[in-house]
Each structure stands twice: as C-alpha cells, then as structure tokens.
Design a protein around this motif. Structure first.
Motif, PDB file in Angstrom:
ATOM      1  N   HIS A 240       1.301  -1.127  -0.247  1.00 10.92           N
ATOM      2  CA  HIS A 240       0.218  -0.096  -0.156  1.00 10.92           C
ATOM      3  C   HIS A 240       0.627   1.014   0.456  1.00 10.92           C
ATOM      4  O   HIS A 240       1.870   1.334   0.060  1.00 10.92           O
ATOM      5  N   ASP A 244       5.713   4.513   4.884  1.00  9.43           N
ATOM      6  CA  ASP A 244       6.704   2.777   5.250  1.00  9.43           C
ATOM      7  C   ASP A 244       6.637   2.277   4.934  1.00  9.43           C
ATOM      8  O   ASP A 244       7.783   0.616   5.496  1.00  9.43           O
ATOM      9  N   HIS A 245       6.334   2.316   3.964  1.00  4.72           N
ATOM     10  CA  HIS A 245       6.068   0.371   2.846  1.00  4.72           C
ATOM     11  C   HIS A 245       6.480   1.020   1.006  1.00  4.72           C
ATOM     12  O   HIS A 245       6.851  -0.407   0.798  1.00  4.72           O
ATOM     13  N   ASP A 350      -0.502  -3.710   6.475  1.00  2.56           N
ATOM     14  CA  ASP A 350      -0.853  -3.356   7.148  1.00  2.56           C
ATOM     15  C   ASP A 350      -2.450  -3.577   6.687  1.00  2.56           C
ATOM     16  O   ASP A 350      -2.715  -3.781   5.940  1.00  2.56           O
ATOM     17  N   HIS A 577      -5.364   0.257  11.441  1.00  5.64           N
ATOM     18  CA  HIS A 577      -5.062  -1.356  12.289  1.00  5.64           C
ATOM     19  C   HIS A 577      -5.598  -1.664  12.452  1.00  5.64           C
ATOM     20  O   HIS A 577      -6.145  -2.020  13.717  1.00  5.64           O
ATOM     21  N   HIS A 601       5.925  -5.737  11.785  1.00  4.97           N
ATOM     22  CA  HIS A 601       5.692  -3.919  11.270  1.00  4.97           C
ATOM     23  C   HIS A 601       4.677  -3.406  13.133  1.00  4.97           C
ATOM     24  O   HIS A 601       3.306  -4.121  12.937  1.00  4.97           O
TER      25      HIS A 601
HETATM   26 ZN   LIG Z   1       2.557   0.662   7.854  1.00  2.00          ZN
END
Ligand SMILES: [Zn+2]
Ligand SMILES: [Zn+2]
Ligand SMILES: [Zn+2]
Ligand SMILES: [Zn+2]
Ligand SMILES: [Zn+2]
Lengths: 634, 634
Positions: A240, A244-245, A350, A577, A601
């Motif tokens: 996604h 952070d990805h 996530d 999340h 994660h």
């Molecule tokens: Zn993340």
C-alpha cells in the motif's frame, strides 16, 4: 532462449483451442499474454472461450486486433462519438497504441457500454480498437492526470520494459532444489522501513521498501548480498501507499533495479502523490533527499497494476494475487503461490479486520495458505481499541459541544486514510442532522488524496459503492467540504468567527498547514483539538496530548510560546490497523489454517507478544524474526 | 589504497618503538606483519621487545633479515652443518626464500637449538637466515613430504597470494552499521555437509565446507546470494579434517574463490590425505568427482596454518583463534572476535569434552563468548555413552577371548581418529600384558594417517607428549603394529593361522580393504568382528550389527552370499563426539556464559532436543536453525 520455446508452444495450444480464428501473433507483455487476431469480431461473442483458454494455459490473456486492422485515431474518435449516445457525457477519449485500447472516460459509463455490451461491440467492430470505459472522476485529480499523461508519453519505452519483464517471467525454471525462505530487510520488530525478500532457488521477490518515518537515515538493509546487485530481484510488490511501505521504492531504481513493481492502481497513484510530497518536504526543510523526482518517474514507468483477486505470474515459479486489506485505498494483502502447488505464503501488509466507513474488512479467504507474515502494530496484550461506533459517537459529541459554544474543531490528520474516514462520518452526520451544517475545511494534501479516492469507487466498500452508483450520493463531493488551497483562503478560515470543522495535515502536528490553524486557535478555550490518530513520542501532538499548556512554537526563525487553552480530546478507534482482538480473530477466520505465522511491523515486544499469543491460541508455529534474519518456510 | 596508509602508520609506530634498529621495510604477509631489518643480531637478544610491539600493534610480527644480508643457500647449509653438533642428527635442511627461513629437520631438535638458543643465534648471525627447527617424524609420511615439496615449488605464487590476503585483511572498515549474523548453508539439522557463513557488514567468513557422506549429490547451498560470487568471501576456516567438514573445500576454488583457508597444520595434512582418497575412491567406483586433484592443490596453495591459541586477523573486523576440540588430530574450536570488543562467537566443530587416549578435552576457557554454535551428534535425551574406561575394558576382554580360542579380531575403522585411539589402547594393553603379544595389522590409510599423528606430538595430550618426549616411548611406533600395504601382504595376513588383530578401513564396511578381511574371516566362528564406531543406516556394517547371518556381497560383478558365523560385538564409548552429558557439561563449564547457543550437526530431533535442554538447564536463548536460515546474533 527459453522464452521463445514457451511462446511457440503456447501458440500451438491456442491454435488447437481456436481453430477457426486467425491468430496473427502472440507475445508477452509483462505478466500477460497478448493474442493479436486479424478480426476481433470473431472472438467478441465468445468471452467464455477466452476465459477457458486463460484457465487452461494458466495465463492472463488479452485479445487485440492486429494493429493493421485499426482505424487511425482521428477517424476512430469520430466513429465513437457517433455510436455513443450523448447522455453518456464522454469527457475524454484517448488511444493507447501500446495496448491497442481506446480509453473512453465518461460520467455515465453504463451508457457507453450499452445493453449487454452492444455499444462496445459496435466500437471494436467499426474501429478495430478495444474500448475500455472509465468513470470520469467527480473531482479532478491532478495526480491521476499527470500519471496518465506521463505514462502515455513513455509508452514506447514501457512497451519495451513490459516485453523484457514478460521474457524474464517466462524464462523457465532450472533448479531441482525446492525451498522457500524470507529475509527480513526492514520493518521487523519495528514500525517503519518495511522490506521483505521472498526467495526460492529460482526467484527473488521484494515486498515493500519503506522509509523509517522516525529516522530518515535508516533505510532497509539494501546492501546485504541477498539483494545485491538490486537487479537480481525479479519483482517488487507494494502492499500500500503509506511511506513506511513504499517511500524508498525510487531508491531501488537509483541503485540499479530495472524490474517491475506490482501494485493496485490506487496504490500507484497515492504512492506517487506521497513520494513527491516526501522529497518536497525534505527539500523545504533543507535536508538531503534519498532520491530525486526522476527516480519516482523511473519507478512509475515500471509499475504494473493489478486488481484484487487477479492471479498473475511474476516469476518463473511465483504467482501473485492481491486481496483487500481494508487499511487504506488500494491496500492489499499479497498472496504468493510458489511452484505448482508447492507452497503458499501471504504478506498482510497493514490491514484492518473490521469493516470501516471506507472499506470492507480484510480478506480471509485464500485458496491455500501455508505461511502468513502479518503486521503486529497493535499486537500487545493490552492493545484493545474502542469500536468504530463508539469512536464516531464520541467525535460527533465533541463537535456538537464545540459548535454549540461557537468554537472551531481542529482535526490534525494524515492525508491518506483517516482524513477520508472522518470525512465520511461527518458527511453522514450532517446529512442525518446529527451535527449542524457547519463547513468542513480540508487543507493540505487531503483534497488531492480524496480526489484519488473518488476515482476508484470499486475499491470502496459495498455500502459506499451502493451510495455512489445507485443512490447518486457521493459523500466525498458533499457541499459541506471546502477546499483550502491558498494562504489567503487559510487566513479567511482562521479569521471567520463562525463554528467550523478543519481537517488539516500533518497528523502529529510536526509540520504542514495544521500548524497555522493550531497557533491561531489554541489560545481560545471555545475551540477543540481532536486527535484521531497515533501521536508518536517526540512530536508536538504528543506533548499536547500529555497536557502541556504552553508549547514552544517555531515562528519566522524565532521561538514563540503558544498557550493551549483550547479543549484537547483524543478519539481512539479510527485506526486503520487491526487491534489485538482483530489480529487474533483474523488468524482464526482464515479459511486455510497456516502452518507458520511470522509477526512484523510492530515494536519488539508487540511482535513477540502477538507471536506468542497466536502460538498459545492456535498451536501454530510462530516467530517474530529480526531484521537481517532469514526464515526458511519450506 | 587503505592498506598503504595502514602500512605507513605502522612503520612510524615501529620506528618509534625501536629507534635504534634499522628497519628496511615492512609488509603484510597473510595475517602477519613482516619487519625486515638490516641486522637481525640487534633484535635477537630482545624477544620481549617484539612481543611488546606485537601486543601494542595487535598484529602478529615476524622479524626477518633483509634478503640482501642472507648468504646463498649452498654456503649457508655448509655453515649450519659446521655449527650444529652431529648428535642432533639433522635429516634435512631446506631454505624457504619466501619466508627467509631455513627449516632444519632433526631427530633431536633440542641439540640444534642449543643452550638458551645459542646455536640458533649463531646460525642467524652467520647466515642471515632465520632458523626453524622441526622434529624428524619417527614414521615417514608421504603426505607431509608431498605437501612440503609442493608448497616449496609454488613459493613465488604463495608469496603473491599472501600479500593479497594481507592487503585484503587490512583494507579498513567502511560501514557504520554494527551487526553479526550466521547463515546456515549445510550441516544444520543433519550430519554432513557442514557449512556456515559468519557475516558482518564488512566481512564474510565461511566455516567448513563438507560433503554429505550419505548423499554425495548434496553439497552445501553454495549457490545462494549470500556466498555468490564465491570470491566475495574473505576467509574460509576449517575446523578439522573429516570430509563432512572439509570434503568440498576444493570446489570453492573450482568455482571462483581465491582467498585463504585457515586451519591447523595437522588439519591441513590430514585434509589433503582424505580429499585425495575421496576423489580416488569416487573414480574407482566409476562415479563423477565434484573436483579434480588440481583443485586440491589450488586449495593447498591458499592454506594458512595457525596453532591453537594464536589470535589472528582474518578480516578488517574479525580475529580468529583456534582452540583444542579434542575430536581428532588438529581439530579446533574456531573462536571469532568481531570488532573491537563488539561480539564473540565460537563454532565448536566436532568436539569431545572428555580426555581421551589421544587428546585433552575440548577447551572451555575463552576470554569472551556471546554466542556458541555447537554440534549435537549425540544431543538426544537418551544419547549416553559408556565411559572410555568401560569401552577399553570391553575391547580387551573381547580380544582376549578371541585370541584364546585362536581367532582373529577384525576392527573396521575410519582412517583418522578412532583407529589411532584403538592403537594406543592396544599398545598399552600389550605393553602392560593385559593382552598377549599378537600382531596388530593396519590396512588402508590408517598407517599414513598415523604417520601424520607422529609428526605433530604437540597436538596430542599431555600424557602422550610426556611418554614420547621424556620417556622415549612412542606408542605409535610399537613393534606390534604391522603395516599392510599390498594385496600379497593382505593375503598373507588372511592365510596365517595364528591369532591377530586387524584394523582396516572403511569403518562401516561399505568399501575399502576391510571388505576382503571380512569375506575371509566371517564364516569362521573363532573370529570376532568388533564395531567401535557408528554404523549408518543402509551400510553393510549396520546390517551385520542388526544380526543378519547371510549377507549379499559384491564380488567381481556377481553377488555372492557371505555367511556370518564370526562373533559380532559392538563396543560403544570410543566416539570422538561428546555424548549428551558431555554436551551439557561443556556449556556448563564455559568460562564465559554465552547469551545464545545454536545447535547443529545432528539429526533434526537431536538438534532440537539439545537446544531445548540447554534452554531449560541454563536459561540461555537457544535455537536449532535450519539450512538456508540466517540467525542474527547482534
Ligand atoms: Zn505501515
Ligand atoms: Zn527473448
Ligand atoms: Zn499503512
Ligand atoms: Zn569429525
Ligand atoms: Zn562431523
């Protein structure tokens, strides 16, 4: 070359399957097999034959008219305009020579398609172009337009890239050994810089390549031998668009990767938006950027978009399928089928295992699943969140209270995800008169991100799709939402005395337009600051949440003090999340019980606690791997 | 280049340390720093200065006379013969130009050295050559002679190799990251093909590279990216000469490795012996060899031998020290000190934590130790072995019983390790008259392997050294031992009617001269077959041990049946591996308690059981990694 042999075998098979149809040629285009036929009419009535063929060959098949039988674009455009009724409101037509497709953008796509596809059939027969109909987004997105124009401008190069990707995918297998392993290159026992390498004797697949938001100097471990040279990687998969990805995807191209990136179409668009903003902010703050905009474009050039549920060859022995992850627009669980029935492993990225205002809950139904790599952000034993319903009620209550005393509500939010979630709640509340009709101002990238949401209604949940398609209500374009796109407009909003809701970036009060609103609104006790997202240690947001009443504030190089008299409220429960309960329930709900679960994660303790809880509850082998470790699955 | 800078800094330091000595030049030679002085006399009386310098610089230092001040070899040889008294019995003198050394082989080394080294000093002063005195082995070893001659013949090339190795070791460090990890490439959850990769951001060290004795097609996973290209490896370390640890070392050179191999001198010699035999047997059996004798020589060319306890730089951030492992001659525990006090990890290789007839028990005293990778051959919860004493008593009893009824005792044994162990037991039993004075025949490679043992008395235990050096008794050269080195001699032994003991290879009756003895002796019930080692599933030895009385036997292409009427006895307790109790005691006895213990070199269940027992007993984090996994230590 192995590819050539594979192609000629396929051609034989297809001829056997479709003896009456004149096949001009076939070729690989990325993961797809393109079949050029002399006369597309012959195949038009027989969509089922193509489906059967695809199933039989285990390939995605695209049928195109032989380029020679296509009318020139100008002529074809005239024909289309005659054939399609005016009520369809065509907003643009463009010809994708690369794919032999004509993309027709219209406000009412259904009318372009016609009864049982009658109009489409007419178009292909008359023009030789395969029509693809897309909905004209109700809000114009500059990002989407720029991406579309860029891709058209490089279509020759892309054609070459896709051909090479196709050849590499179909190069055939060599090793007798059968094994599967994952190397953890980042995002293990931490949140940030997610990066995993799935490896078989034949192939290397990288899943995600993110920045460490709290320490920009820390990249994933891209210098270890498992991934060097970077071009030894067969494919990169992005789950996604959060940075952070995918924040460091462009760095891969800077340092020599030349292969494809697989992602959903919304992920592609949001990713480009966020990456451009990422380097933009870095430059503004006088920092060094890890890459330049040219590397973002280079990455974009190599993207291959996949919809949920489409099985795609991405390496000689690996098939990828994306499934809805329920986290943000386009977020996907990446499922890998390795070998012919040898092994299956999924990476959740996530994910949210609860239906939200925007998305259905994360998919649990996989044909087979031996191993699961799952996030553990809220994996701790006490990480329970209130339900969405409770969160929404609390938010509405706070707004009503503030509005009734004549104050403004300021909601700092990250541009993608929570902003849209809150927007939908507010739109409904206004529509159902649960809160008064106050303006909801959107500042920062929120508007653009929202525009991208409106372009992909099929990625939203069933309720929203129904609202948009059948009831004609698009909550994103409600008149209550007001875009703020200039300093003067911002001043206007601040100086206006009447009650309002303001959603502005950034989400943790560490920069962005929210800062100006905060500075102006903080001293007045009529106003309210509402936190709907996590506030990281060290941010201004965190300090205010903790109860600081005087906060130092940077202003034209000097430091001012801002007195916080406004009400401060935290509304938990809007997270994208899964909380602890949802994480455990997710594993329980899987249609196919995995043999191994690996937790990533999340802070060290949370990864370990979740692994331990899953082991104790389900007696599944679990592990919380460390960065730089390699775990053997098979 | 970093090396050059390091060298010039070192030169400055040495000049500061030894202001009165004329230093011609310094250079790296493998891990050592060679200091060439104009006049070696000046340094001769000051051995302490060199030691202090070495400690200060943290380098191994070799002082040599400037080549220009050396006498020509012919002239120097004459001088040496005049200076050394005749009683020293010099057997050979050779000049090692590469090292500026003259190697003097003599039966009485003490006399060559002279009182307080007086004679040695005279030699260096008169000739300019640094003398090294070695004991003339009491039994001539063709292997040792061949190796020595080969190394002399390639000394120019070796000089170049060592220079490059030295430069690579001293290239300096680059990464800020600090981490240590191990990838398991073979020998994990299995016995065979031991191969581990120790890795830091700066360096890659391979520990062992063995064959899988029970499946020769299975090599370690040398094709994975962690070790490709093979020349990305900085150093290869061999723990001991058994083929499951070093049998595939030559393949590394076949496929592109060009770096050094660190091992003890006895390991080097036994390794070459066993590797040559390995490809020899493969050729005889009509199989394909994984490498040729030229690759064995290539590997030999790159060996750097280290004694126990010598700390040696082998990479910019790694220091290696070997310690006695008590398993076979020269077997070592490899201890790695990483960074400056950053981390310490030791690989036990195969080890025996019990004093045996040949060796002291494995070392437990390490300056520091954070992680231990240990063998688990007998790691199962029931893997207890009888004591050595019980084993010896049983063996003696069996021999006496057989001899008294006029029979022969046949002991199949692997050439290196158990054969010599049994020899020492028999020699003592005969000397102390616990068994009658029967001949003990040695057939196969046993004799040659024993010769190598006699060349390295300093690697044997204190008792044996005392016997050899001070009491003048060398049990290996007892008159009871008779070498069998021809088919006719073998026939003679078989046809002789008197009692005897025969030790012959192979140890599991799957080939080698033992087969002929077995065929001839099996039908007669006066004879006894004694198993002193492990019989693997699928071998003839295993079948006979299980009680088969008729065994199919290959003979000139046809299959005969051999009737087993001889007595069959298994004597446990001669193993060179620690049993379960010794494994646990070893961890308990470590001077420095490790944080992590990883178990390898054992069947899956044994590795897991040992890991679990160590965790339960000592609360140390343990793991039984799988092949292809990577475990992070730091
Ligand atoms: Zn993340
Ligand atoms: Zn090709
Ligand atoms: Zn995310
Ligand atoms: Zn061994
Ligand atoms: Zn071994």
């Amino acid at each position: 070359m192995a590819t050539r042999k594979v192609l000629s075998e396929l051609k034989e098979k297809i001829r056997g399957f479709l003896p009456n149809i004149k096949i001009k040629s076939i070729e690989f285009e990325g993961p797809n097999l393109v079949v050029y036929v002399e006369d597309p009419k012959q195949l038009l009535g027989s969509g089922d034959i193509i489906k059967k063929l695809a199933k039989d060959l285990r390939k995605r098949i695209i049928v195109r008219a032989d380029p020679k039988s296509r009318k020139p674009p100008g002529e074809a455009e005239e024909i289309i305009k005659q054939v399609v009724p005016e009520e369809a409101k065509i907003t643009s037509i463009f010809f994708d020579e690369e794919n032999g497709e004509v993309i027709i953008e219209a406000e009412k796509p259904g009318i372009v398609i016609g009864k049982r596809g009658k109009t489409l059939r007419e178009i292909i027969i008359e023009t030789g172009w395969s029509p693809r109909v897309v909905r004209t987004p109700p809000i114009r997105s500059k990002t989407i337009e720029d991406i579309r124009n860029f891709l058209l401008s490089v279509r020759e190069e892309r054609k070459e890239i896709l051909k090479k990707v196709g050849e590499r995918i179909h190069r055939g297998t060599i090793y007798k050994d059968k094994w599967v392993r994952i190397t953890f290159l980042g995002g293990s026992r931490e949140v940030g810089r997610s990066c995993y390498l799935l490896q078989t004797p034949e192939s290397k697949i990288m899943i995600d390549c993110g920045v460490n938001v709290s320490n920009l100097n820390q990249t994933p471990y891209l210098y270890v031998p498992e991934v060097t040279p970077l071009d030894s990687i067969d494919a990169v998969v992005v789950t996604h668009a959060h940075l952070d990805h995918c924040g460091l995807i462009p760095i891969l191209y800077k340092y020599g990767y030349k292969g494809p990136i697989y992602l959903t179409q919304p992920t592609r668009d949001l990713m480009v938006l966020l990456q451009l903003d990422f380097i933009d902010v870095a430059v503004k703050e006088g920092g060094v950027t890890p890459y330049e905009s040219q590397h973002i474009r280079e990455a974009l050039k190599h993207t291959i978009t996949l919809d949920y549920g489409v099985v795609t060859d991405i390496a000689p022995d690996v098939r990828l399928t994306f499934y809805n992850a329920g986290h943000i627009l386009g977020s996907a669980i990446a499922h890998f089928h390795i070998g012919e029935g040898l092994y299956n492993v999924a990476f959740t990225g996530d994910f949210k295992f609860e239906r939200t205002r925007l998305f259905d809950k994360a998919e649990t139904n996989f044909p087979r699943l031996e191993a699961l790599v799952m996030e553990a952000t809220y994996g701790g034993s006490e990480d329970f969140q209130p339900s969405r319903k409770e969160a929404e009620e609390k938010l509405i209550e706070v707004i009503n209270k503030t509005v009734s005393r004549g104050g403004k509500v300021l909601i700092p939010a990250f541009a993608v995800g929570r902003s849209q979630e809150v927007m939908i709640v507010l739109e409904e509340a206004i529509r159902e008169k649960k809160i008064p009709e106050v303006p909801v101002y959107l500042d920062g990238m929120i508007y653009e991100a929202t525009a991208i949401h409106t372009a992909y209604p099929e990625y939203l949940n069933a309720h929203l799709r129904d609202l948009i398609f059948h009831q004609g209500v698009n909550p994103f374009i409600s008149e209550s939402f007001v875009r703020v796109d200039s300093a003067s407009k911002r001043d206007e909003v601040i100086n206006d005395k009447s009650p309002a809701v303001i959603i502005a970036t950034s989400g943790m009060l560490n920069g962005g337009p929210v800062m100006e609103y905060f500075k102006a609104l903080a001293p007045d006790e009529k106003n309210t600051l509402v936190f709907v997202g996590y506030q990281a240690e060290g941010t201004l947001g965190r300090r205010i949440q903790k109860g600081w009443k005087e906060v130092p504030f940077p202003s034209n190089g000097k430091r001012e003090v801002v007195y916080v008299n406004m009400e401060v409220v935290t509304v938990d429960g809007f997270s994208g999340h899964s909380d602890r309960r949802q994480l455990i329930n997710y594993v329980k709900s899987l249609s196919s019980k995995p043999e191994k679960v690996l937790t990533v994660h999340g802070d060290e303790g949370k990864c370990i606690e979740l692994a331990s809880a899953i082991y104790k509850t389900f007696r599944i082998e679990t592990r919380a791997p460390m960065n730089l470790e390699t775990v053997r699955l098979l």
